[in-house]
Design an enzyme around this catalytic site. Structure first.
Site, mmCIF file in Angstrom:
data_model
loop_
_atom_site.group_PDB
_atom_site.id
_atom_site.type_symbol
_atom_site.label_atom_id
_atom_site.label_comp_id
_atom_site.label_asym_id
_atom_site.label_seq_id
_atom_site.Cartn_x
_atom_site.Cartn_y
_atom_site.Cartn_z
ATOM 1 N N ALA A 120 0.901 -1.123 -0.011
ATOM 2 C CA ALA A 120 0.026 -0.054 -0.024
ATOM 3 C C ALA A 120 0.682 1.515 -0.083
ATOM 4 O O ALA A 120 1.765 1.499 0.824
ATOM 5 C CB ALA A 120 -0.977 -0.235 1.164
ATOM 6 N N SER A 173 11.772 0.239 -4.869
ATOM 7 C CA SER A 173 11.639 0.617 -6.518
ATOM 8 C C SER A 173 13.082 0.926 -7.123
ATOM 9 O O SER A 173 14.072 1.333 -6.366
ATOM 10 C CB SER A 173 10.801 1.830 -6.712
ATOM 11 O OG SER A 173 11.161 2.154 -7.962
ATOM 12 N N TYR A 225 7.978 11.117 -4.405
ATOM 13 C CA TYR A 225 7.606 9.394 -4.525
ATOM 14 C C TYR A 225 8.929 8.747 -4.190
ATOM 15 O O TYR A 225 9.039 7.871 -3.315
ATOM 16 C CB TYR A 225 7.040 9.055 -5.856
ATOM 17 C CG TYR A 225 7.126 7.605 -5.897
ATOM 18 C CD1 TYR A 225 5.989 6.794 -5.319
ATOM 19 C CD2 TYR A 225 7.775 6.891 -6.943
ATOM 20 C CE1 TYR A 225 6.138 5.287 -5.325
ATOM 21 C CE2 TYR A 225 7.727 5.436 -6.860
ATOM 22 C CZ TYR A 225 7.017 4.991 -6.233
ATOM 23 O OH TYR A 225 7.115 3.334 -6.081
ATOM 24 N N LYS A 271 10.708 6.198 -1.076
ATOM 25 C CA LYS A 271 11.115 4.745 -1.184
ATOM 26 C C LYS A 271 12.491 4.706 -0.325
ATOM 27 O O LYS A 271 12.774 3.532 0.446
ATOM 28 C CB LYS A 271 11.244 4.230 -2.400
ATOM 29 C CG LYS A 271 9.569 3.887 -3.162
ATOM 30 C CD LYS A 271 8.871 2.881 -2.387
ATOM 31 C CE LYS A 271 7.519 2.721 -3.101
ATOM 32 N NZ LYS A 271 6.594 2.159 -2.365
HETATM 33 P P1 NAD Z 1 -1.395 0.224 -6.692
HETATM 34 O O1 NAD Z 1 -1.813 1.733 -6.684
HETATM 35 O O2 NAD Z 1 -2.202 -0.695 -8.124
HETATM 36 O O3 NAD Z 1 -1.836 -0.658 -5.425
HETATM 37 C C1 NAD Z 1 -1.432 0.010 -4.142
HETATM 38 C C2 NAD Z 1 -2.652 -0.382 -3.431
HETATM 39 O O4 NAD Z 1 -2.503 0.279 -2.030
HETATM 40 C C3 NAD Z 1 -4.049 0.189 -4.014
HETATM 41 O O5 NAD Z 1 -4.981 -0.792 -4.076
HETATM 42 C C4 NAD Z 1 -4.424 1.153 -2.960
HETATM 43 O O6 NAD Z 1 -5.807 1.364 -3.201
HETATM 44 C C5 NAD Z 1 -3.714 0.775 -1.736
HETATM 45 N N1 NAD Z 1 -3.545 1.822 -0.597
HETATM 46 C C6 NAD Z 1 -2.799 3.121 -0.957
HETATM 47 N N2 NAD Z 1 -2.737 3.731 0.130
HETATM 48 C C7 NAD Z 1 -3.559 2.997 1.125
HETATM 49 C C8 NAD Z 1 -3.825 3.293 2.398
HETATM 50 N N3 NAD Z 1 -3.080 4.362 3.124
HETATM 51 N N4 NAD Z 1 -4.571 2.174 3.206
HETATM 52 C C9 NAD Z 1 -5.020 1.246 2.461
HETATM 53 N N5 NAD Z 1 -4.616 0.817 1.340
HETATM 54 C C10 NAD Z 1 -3.730 1.806 0.427
HETATM 55 O O7 NAD Z 1 0.191 0.112 -6.935
HETATM 56 P P2 NAD Z 1 1.119 -1.104 -7.608
HETATM 57 O O8 NAD Z 1 1.569 -0.883 -8.740
HETATM 58 O O9 NAD Z 1 0.402 -2.496 -7.094
HETATM 59 O O10 NAD Z 1 2.494 -0.787 -6.518
HETATM 60 C C11 NAD Z 1 2.302 -1.562 -5.189
HETATM 61 C C12 NAD Z 1 3.702 -1.204 -4.557
HETATM 62 O O11 NAD Z 1 4.593 -1.297 -5.491
HETATM 63 C C13 NAD Z 1 3.702 0.357 -4.273
HETATM 64 O O12 NAD Z 1 4.107 0.328 -3.002
HETATM 65 C C14 NAD Z 1 4.324 0.957 -5.376
HETATM 66 O O13 NAD Z 1 5.089 2.119 -4.744
HETATM 67 C C15 NAD Z 1 5.641 -0.151 -5.423
HETATM 68 N N6 NAD Z 1 6.150 -0.149 -6.775
HETATM 69 C C16 NAD Z 1 5.403 -0.038 -8.003
HETATM 70 C C17 NAD Z 1 5.979 -0.055 -9.072
HETATM 71 C C18 NAD Z 1 5.074 -0.224 -10.360
HETATM 72 O O14 NAD Z 1 5.511 0.568 -11.402
HETATM 73 N N7 NAD Z 1 3.744 -0.418 -10.436
HETATM 74 C C19 NAD Z 1 7.188 -0.055 -9.420
HETATM 75 C C20 NAD Z 1 8.168 -0.182 -8.109
HETATM 76 C C21 NAD Z 1 7.502 -0.242 -6.939
HETATM 77 C C1 WQD Z 2 9.024 3.659 -19.190
HETATM 78 C C2 WQD Z 2 9.579 4.253 -20.283
HETATM 79 C C3 WQD Z 2 9.263 6.660 -20.694
HETATM 80 C C4 WQD Z 2 5.056 6.626 -21.281
HETATM 81 C C5 WQD Z 2 8.146 4.453 -13.367
HETATM 82 C C6 WQD Z 2 8.511 5.099 -12.017
HETATM 83 C C7 WQD Z 2 9.470 4.228 -11.371
HETATM 84 C C8 WQD Z 2 8.646 2.939 -11.177
HETATM 85 C C9 WQD Z 2 8.083 2.349 -12.477
HETATM 86 C C10 WQD Z 2 7.413 2.909 -9.232
HETATM 87 C C11 WQD Z 2 10.185 5.506 -20.198
HETATM 88 C C12 WQD Z 2 8.605 5.906 -21.674
HETATM 89 C C13 WQD Z 2 6.446 6.196 -21.360
HETATM 90 C C14 WQD Z 2 4.636 7.338 -22.512
HETATM 91 C C15 WQD Z 2 6.926 6.786 -23.318
HETATM 92 N N1 WQD Z 2 7.737 2.852 -10.417
HETATM 93 N N2 WQD Z 2 7.377 6.165 -21.867
HETATM 94 N N3 WQD Z 2 5.738 7.229 -23.601
HETATM 95 O O1 WQD Z 2 9.303 6.036 -15.753
HETATM 96 O O2 WQD Z 2 10.779 3.915 -16.171
HETATM 97 O O3 WQD Z 2 9.411 4.137 -14.146
HETATM 98 O O4 WQD Z 2 7.647 3.372 -13.089
HETATM 99 O O5 WQD Z 2 8.468 2.765 -8.369
HETATM 100 O O6 WQD Z 2 9.603 4.747 -10.126
HETATM 101 O O7 WQD Z 2 9.321 6.263 -12.392
HETATM 102 O O8 WQD Z 2 8.043 3.844 -16.389
HETATM 103 O O9 WQD Z 2 6.246 2.984 -17.615
HETATM 104 O O10 WQD Z 2 6.497 5.506 -16.903
HETATM 105 O O11 WQD Z 2 8.141 4.580 -18.552
HETATM 106 O O12 WQD Z 2 7.734 6.812 -24.066
HETATM 107 O O13 WQD Z 2 3.718 7.517 -22.721
HETATM 108 O O14 WQD Z 2 8.586 4.507 -21.467
HETATM 109 O O15 WQD Z 2 9.890 7.896 -21.364
HETATM 110 O O16 WQD Z 2 11.328 5.514 -21.008
HETATM 111 P P1 WQD Z 2 9.309 4.541 -15.633
HETATM 112 P P2 WQD Z 2 7.137 4.161 -17.240
#
Ligand code: NAD
Ligand code: WQD
Length: 339
Positions: free
Chosen positions: A82, A124, A149, A153
């Site tokens: 979350a 991340s 953000y 992390k």
């Molecule tokens: P998501 O938004 O789909 O899932 C997060 C969930 O947490 C949601 O269902 C939201 O409703 C819930 N939530 C948020 N705040 C809350 C709170 N205060 N209490 C209870 N529930 C809460 O995101 P995701 O893509 O599944 O990401 C999950 C985790 O992984 C996050 O911590 C995110 O930062 C991390 N992460 C995601 C990515 C990515 O690209 N998706 C990459 C790296 C790290």
């Molecule tokens: C991927 C590539 C864009 C959209 C993000 C967060 C990172 C992590 C993962 C949570 C990049 C390019 C994107 C578009 C494009 N999340 N792009 N056109 O930026 O690598 O990472 O998600 O922790 O912290 O920053 O992922 O999917 O946004 O982009 O060309 O419309 O696609 O420039 O090179 P990113 P992304």
């Protein structure tokens, strides 16, 4: 064993719930639905055969978290997904991000303090910024965060480290995800972006289905083989499995304290390669144009996954083709079955 999955109705959490059940764990989901849809609970039931335990609860509410912990005394592990995760929004509304991502983590750690609990945290690759050496290893320096953000992390990892240093009974594993994409093979769960997607793959699938006019590729003059950014895309099902591997590692007596692991494929793909892979796998021609670079994007990053292979005994099984075909199947499912 009962595993608390915070954010378990979200994108990565829901896929991890499926893998937990497959591995014999009993997930208990907590989510406040701020970025998820309650119907995901029914979708999960279709995959795993029953509705998992679910509590609608805001982890920023300290009293509610304490009450929850008291009402579920048999929790043996926590996977803490979350958080808010939109990088651009965090720049505009930093306090919203610091409040949610820190209060929820602190309330959770506080609620179970004193217990010997295995705790898996969603970190991340953003903590590395633009690494000096690729592939990037876990001991590479954490770079100045590019967004609130990203800062949440970095600081969360410091908080977890400090909790261990203070002699807590927790065993904590921080998983640094690279770029999670794709959907479950059933096409019953996947990524559900609110509004206009900021991430590449949902933007590709929404363009292909006709929800968006065209994809803009953010820059083609980077110092990479084809000029577009390079990332380490990882299938969300592989990612879900890594959380089971992390729990298994934490359960071992030999594991103590705090550790971090990269979760990626170990291989980079450029934006243009992802577009081509999508077209090849689906047979759909994608409308795209080259635009200017996006502010804050790192040029290229992919992970060294040797430590995950050796110590988590986990590695990815699915490649870019499966990532694209499953993301497309999910987008088509949503078009016919809006949630
Ligand atoms: P998501 O938004 O789909 O899932 C997060 C969930 O947490 C949601 O269902 C939201 O409703 C819930 N939530 C948020 N705040 C809350 C709170 N205060 N209490 C209870 N529930 C809460 O995101 P995701 O893509 O599944 O990401 C999950 C985790 O992984 C996050 O911590 C995110 O930062 C991390 N992460 C995601 C990515 C990515 O690209 N998706 C990459 C790296 C790290
Ligand atoms: C991927 C590539 C864009 C959209 C993000 C967060 C990172 C992590 C993962 C949570 C990049 C390019 C994107 C578009 C494009 N999340 N792009 N056109 O930026 O690598 O990472 O998600 O922790 O912290 O920053 O992922 O999917 O946004 O982009 O060309 O419309 O696609 O420039 O090179 P990113 P992304």
């Amino acid at each position: 064993m009962k595993i608390l999955v915070t954010g378990g109705l979200g994108y990565i959490g829901s896929h991890t719930v499926v893998e937990l059940v497959g591995a014999g764990y009993e997930p208990v989901i907590v989510d406040n639905l701020s970025n998820s849809n309650i119907k995901i609970l029914d979708q999960l039931a279709k995959i795993i055969g029953y509705k998992p335990a679910f509590y609608e609860l805001d982890l920023c509410d300290e009293r509610a978290v304490l009450d929850f912990a008291a009402s579920e005394p048999e929790i043996g592990g926590v996977i803490h997904f979350a958080a808010y995760k939109a990088v651009g929004e965090s720049v505009k509304e930093p306090l919203k991000y610091y409040r949610n991502n820190f209060y929820s983590l602190i309330n959770l750690l506080n609620a179970y303090k004193g217990k010997a609990l295995n705790f898996v945290f969603s970190s991340s690759c953003t903590v590395y910024g633009q690494p000096d050496v690729l592939p990037v290893t876990e001991d590479a320096p954490v770079k100045a965060a590019q967004s609130p953000y990203g800062n949440t992390k970095q600081i969360a990892e410091e908080i977890l480290n400090d909790v261990i240093a203070a002699g807590s009974n927790y065993k904590i594993i921080s998983l640094r995800y690279f770029n999670p994409v794709g959907a479950h093979q059933s096409a019953l769960i996947g990524e559900l972006p609110l509004g206009v997607p900021q991430n590449l793959v949902p933007f590709i699938t929404q363009t292909a289905i006709g929800k968006r006019d065209k994809l803009t590729v953010f820059g083609n003059t980077y110092n990479t083989p084809d000029g577009s950014n390079v990332r380490d895309y990882i299938h969300v099902v592989d990612l879900g499995k890594a959380h089971v591997a992390a729990l298994k590692l934490a359960e071992q007596d030999s594991f103590k304290g705090f550790d971090v692991f990269n979760l990626g494929t170990g291989k980079g793909s450029s934006v243009l390669e992802v577009v081509k892979a999508f077209e090849n796998v689906t047979g759909v021609k994608l409308n795209y144009e080259i635009g200017p670079p996006r502010a804050g994007d790192v040029e290229q990053v992919w992970g060294d996954v040797t430590k995950s292979a050796n110590e988590l005994h986990w590695k990815t099984e699915l490649g870019i083709e499966e990532m694209m075909s499953s993301a497309w199947a999910w987008e088509k499912y949503l078009a016919e079955n809006p949630l």
